[in-house]
Design an enzyme around this catalytic site. Structure first.
Site, short mmCIF file in Angstrom:
data_model
loop_
_atom_site.label_atom_id
_atom_site.label_comp_id
_atom_site.label_asym_id
_atom_site.label_seq_id
_atom_site.Cartn_x
_atom_site.Cartn_y
_atom_site.Cartn_z
N ASP A 211 0.81 -1.22 0.00
CA ASP A 211 0.00 0.00 0.00
C ASP A 211 0.84 1.26 0.00
OD1 ASP A 211 -2.27 -1.65 0.13
OD2 ASP A 211 -2.05 -1.78 2.30
N LYS B 278 1.92 2.29 -5.21
CA LYS B 278 2.75 1.86 -6.34
C LYS B 278 2.24 2.42 -7.68
CE LYS B 278 2.40 -2.38 -4.50
NZ LYS B 278 2.22 -2.25 -3.02
N GLY C 13 -4.53 -4.28 -3.62
CA GLY C 13 -5.53 -3.23 -3.73
C GLY C 13 -4.84 -1.96 -4.13
N HIS C 14 -5.14 -1.50 -5.33
CA HIS C 14 -4.52 -0.27 -5.81
C HIS C 14 -5.60 0.77 -6.00
CE1 HIS C 14 -1.21 -2.93 -6.61
NE2 HIS C 14 -1.84 -3.54 -7.58
N GLN D 136 1.81 -6.40 -3.52
CA GLN D 136 2.35 -6.56 -2.16
C GLN D 136 3.68 -5.82 -2.02
OE1 GLN D 136 1.08 -9.67 -3.78
NE2 GLN D 136 -0.77 -8.71 -3.08
P1 GDP Z 1 -0.68 0.16 -3.60
O1 GDP Z 1 -1.20 -1.05 -2.92
O2 GDP Z 1 0.80 0.33 -3.47
O3 GDP Z 1 -1.14 0.26 -5.03
O4 GDP Z 1 -1.28 1.41 -2.81
P2 GDP Z 1 -2.81 1.63 -2.33
O5 GDP Z 1 -3.59 2.13 -3.50
O6 GDP Z 1 -3.32 0.45 -1.60
O7 GDP Z 1 -2.61 2.76 -1.23
C1 GDP Z 1 -2.02 3.96 -1.53
C2 GDP Z 1 -3.02 5.11 -1.28
O8 GDP Z 1 -2.31 6.31 -1.17
C3 GDP Z 1 -4.02 5.34 -2.41
O9 GDP Z 1 -5.25 5.68 -1.83
C4 GDP Z 1 -3.44 6.50 -3.20
O10 GDP Z 1 -4.42 7.28 -3.86
C5 GDP Z 1 -2.78 7.28 -2.10
N1 GDP Z 1 -1.59 8.03 -2.51
C6 GDP Z 1 -0.60 7.66 -3.35
N2 GDP Z 1 0.37 8.60 -3.38
C7 GDP Z 1 -0.03 9.58 -2.52
C8 GDP Z 1 0.56 10.80 -2.08
O11 GDP Z 1 1.67 11.17 -2.48
N3 GDP Z 1 -0.14 11.52 -1.16
C9 GDP Z 1 -1.34 11.14 -0.68
N4 GDP Z 1 -1.96 11.91 0.22
N5 GDP Z 1 -1.92 10.00 -1.07
C10 GDP Z 1 -1.26 9.22 -1.96
P1 IMO Z 2 -0.90 -4.24 -2.25
O1 IMO Z 2 -0.53 -4.74 -3.61
C1 IMO Z 2 -0.97 -4.85 2.08
C2 IMO Z 2 -1.16 -9.00 3.50
C3 IMO Z 2 -2.43 -9.44 4.19
C4 IMO Z 2 -1.85 -10.47 5.15
C5 IMO Z 2 -0.77 -11.14 4.32
C6 IMO Z 2 -1.18 -12.45 3.67
O2 IMO Z 2 -2.17 -3.48 -2.19
O3 IMO Z 2 0.26 -3.55 -1.60
P2 IMO Z 2 -2.75 -13.02 1.59
O4 IMO Z 2 -4.22 -12.78 1.38
O5 IMO Z 2 -1.88 -12.40 0.56
O6 IMO Z 2 -2.42 -14.47 1.81
O7 IMO Z 2 -2.42 -12.29 3.01
O8 IMO Z 2 -0.40 -10.19 3.33
N1 IMO Z 2 -1.37 -8.42 2.15
C7 IMO Z 2 -1.27 -7.12 1.87
N2 IMO Z 2 -1.05 -6.06 2.68
N3 IMO Z 2 -1.08 -4.67 0.74
C8 IMO Z 2 -1.26 -5.72 -0.09
O9 IMO Z 2 -1.23 -5.61 -1.44
C9 IMO Z 2 -1.42 -7.02 0.47
N4 IMO Z 2 -1.62 -8.25 -0.04
C10 IMO Z 2 -1.59 -9.10 0.99
O10 IMO Z 2 -3.03 -8.36 4.89
O11 IMO Z 2 -1.23 -9.84 6.24
MG MG Z 3 -2.82 -1.63 -1.76
#
Ligand code: GDP
Ligand code: IMO
Ligand code: MG
Length: 428
Positions: A13, A16, A40-41, A223
């Site tokens: 998270d 990316k 989850g992106h 991840q």
């Molecule tokens: P991922 O799993 O790496 O794709 O990241 P996620 O989407 O799960 O979580 C990142 C969150 O941070 C998302 O809600 C983005 O919209 C937000 N985000 C990304 N870059 C920035 C930033 O520079 N500032 C802020 N405030 N939010 C950001």
């Molecule tokens: P992104 O791509 C954050 C965590 C789960 C759990 C562990 C194992 O959005 O960064 P799983 O269902 O993969 O067997 O769960 O990994 N986990 C993540 N945590 N971001 C993710 O993906 C994750 N994908 C799995 O919360 O601790």
């Molecule tokens: Mg994510």
């Protein structure tokens, strides 16, 4: 420019999609090489917000060919749901290709994920419950079902029979669930065959040909490093290689094709699920970061655990992945803090330890040693050059860069696609 890999350098998270967006129109292919719909992106484009799980976030970039490679585990129902949701919003998804060798997630994987977690009780991993671990376990155990099997019902039936033989014993006798029939799985999987068939190809061949032709291929890791099954906080990890090496095995390109490895770090740290997290804050500052950073999971909606930046983890990621550039996201979330602590080393049983300890028990009770940096009060979301940032924000970034093992080439200052400060060209 040949192959570029983006990986999470913490516990996921990190944002990316921000780096994918930054490369935007210069990418020809975007490849998901590991994981499944546990990812989850959230990508914000203008006023539109997209939540993707199985599809790489690069699918939102016009003209890019999205690829789901062999290292991924695919829940086909989720794949089509996600595609349909994008189609309904006018996104062109017609170019998506899927590896014939990717494994599938079936109903028994999802069920087993949930019941095994429940039976672990206090030792729960906190998985996303999507069937990821059980599907990868079958792959390694050589009883998995691959995408190509769906197109040969005879073979598919034999394989499902083989897989269910022991699983039904487990489900019924140990977990007190109903048995799953071969027919229901075969019927379900074959119902997708017609729509799936045109997308399925030898993605390893396709990607090698693209690289030979001088195309730019971006590998978007799901991840993160600390969730990698080999290099993360095992057993509190996911079941795939989410480090840069996974881009090679998970797609069928040679490691020598990779010229850039971009590590994504948040300006602080978050984690979802169980496992060690030295800089975790259980106090009002943890709550502050969660609220300011909207730190709730995209996939499960769970509140993310939050803490300060951990430099030994960034250094560990830099070396495991061969990070050439970091992109730091969410610096804006720290605006308004008087001082910002950064973990520079750990105290393990009274001994100062500079690197991530190899012993999991040591890591579990490692106490962060902090250095405080002065904060800034300005809103930085409008910054587009490094010089636009307040002096203290610049110093925070430079101090972290010096500790983290690679240059910080871009800095996220807001969720929007354009809310980023670029210091070095990621392809340069
Ligand atoms: P991922 O799993 O790496 O794709 O990241 P996620 O989407 O799960 O979580 C990142 C969150 O941070 C998302 O809600 C983005 O919209 C937000 N985000 C990304 N870059 C920035 C930033 O520079 N500032 C802020 N405030 N939010 C950001
Ligand atoms: P992104 O791509 C954050 C965590 C789960 C759990 C562990 C194992 O959005 O960064 P799983 O269902 O993969 O067997 O769960 O990994 N986990 C993540 N945590 N971001 C993710 O993906 C994750 N994908 C799995 O919360 O601790
Ligand atoms: Mg994510």
């Amino acid at each position: 420019m040949p192959a570029i890999v983006i990986i999470g350098a913490q516990w996921g998270d990190e944002g990316k999609g921000k780096a994918t967006d930054l490369l935007g129109s210069r990418i020809d292919y975007v490849v998901k090489f590991n994981g499944g719909n546990n990812a989850g992106h959230t990508v914000v484009i203008g006023d539109e917000k997209y939540a993707l799980h199985l599809l790489p976030s690069g699918i939102l970039t016009d003209g890019v060919i999205p690829v789901i490679a062999n290292g991924v585990v695919i829940d086909i129902e989720v794949l089509f749901e996600e595609l349909d949701a994008l189609i309904a919003r006018g996104v062109d998804v017609s170019k998506l290709v899927v590896s014939a060798n990717a494994h599938v997630i079936t109903q028994y994987h999802r069920t087993l994920d949930k019941v095994t977690e429940r039976f672990l009780g206090k030792r729960q991993i906190g998985t996303t419950g999507r069937g990821i671990g059980p599907s990868y376990a079958d792959k390694i155990n050589r009883v998995g079902i691959r995408i190509q099997d769906i197109f040969d019902e005879n073979i598919l039936r034999q394989k499902v029979e083989g897989a269910l033989h022991s699983k039904n014993q487990l489900l019924v006798k140990l977990y007190n669930r109903r048995a799953i029939t071969v027919d229901e799985i075969v019927d379900d999987l074959t119902s997708y065959a017609e729509r799936l068939r045109p997308m399925v190809t030898d993605t390893g061949l396709l990607l090698n040909q693209a690289l030979d032709a001088g195309k730019t291929v971006l590998f978007e890791g799901g991840q993160a490093t600390m969730l990698d099954v080999d290099h993360g906080t095992y057993p509190f990890v996911t079941s795939s290689n989410s480090t840069s090496g996974g881009a090679s095995t998970g797609s069928g390109i040679g490691p020598n094709r990779i010229e850039r490895v971009i590590g994504i770090v948040k300006a602080y740290t978050t984690r979802v699920g169980a496992g060690p997290f030295p800089t975790e804050l259980d106090d009002e500052w943890g709550e502050y970061l969660r609220a300011q950073g909207h730190e709730y999971g995209t996939t499960t909606g769970r509140p993310r655990r939050t803490g300060w930046y951990d430099a030994p983890i960034a250094r560990y990621s830099a070396r495991i992945n061969g990070v050439t550039d970091f992109v730091m996201t969410k610096l804006d979330v720290l605006s308004g803090l008087e001082k910002i602590p950064v973990c520079v080393a750990y105290d393990v049983d009274g001994v100062r330890v500079e690197e991530v300890p190899v012993s999991q028990s040591d890591f579990h009770h490692a106490i962060p040693i902090y250095e405080d940096f002065p904060g800034w009060s300005e809103d930085i979301t409008g910054a587009r050059t490094f010089e636009d940032l307040p002096k203290n924000a610049q110093e925070y970034v430079l101090a972290i860069e010096a500790m983290s093992g690679a240059r910080i080439s871009a800095i996220g200052v807001g969720p929007g696609r354009d809310e980023i400060v670029v210091r070095h060209d990621l392809l340069g």
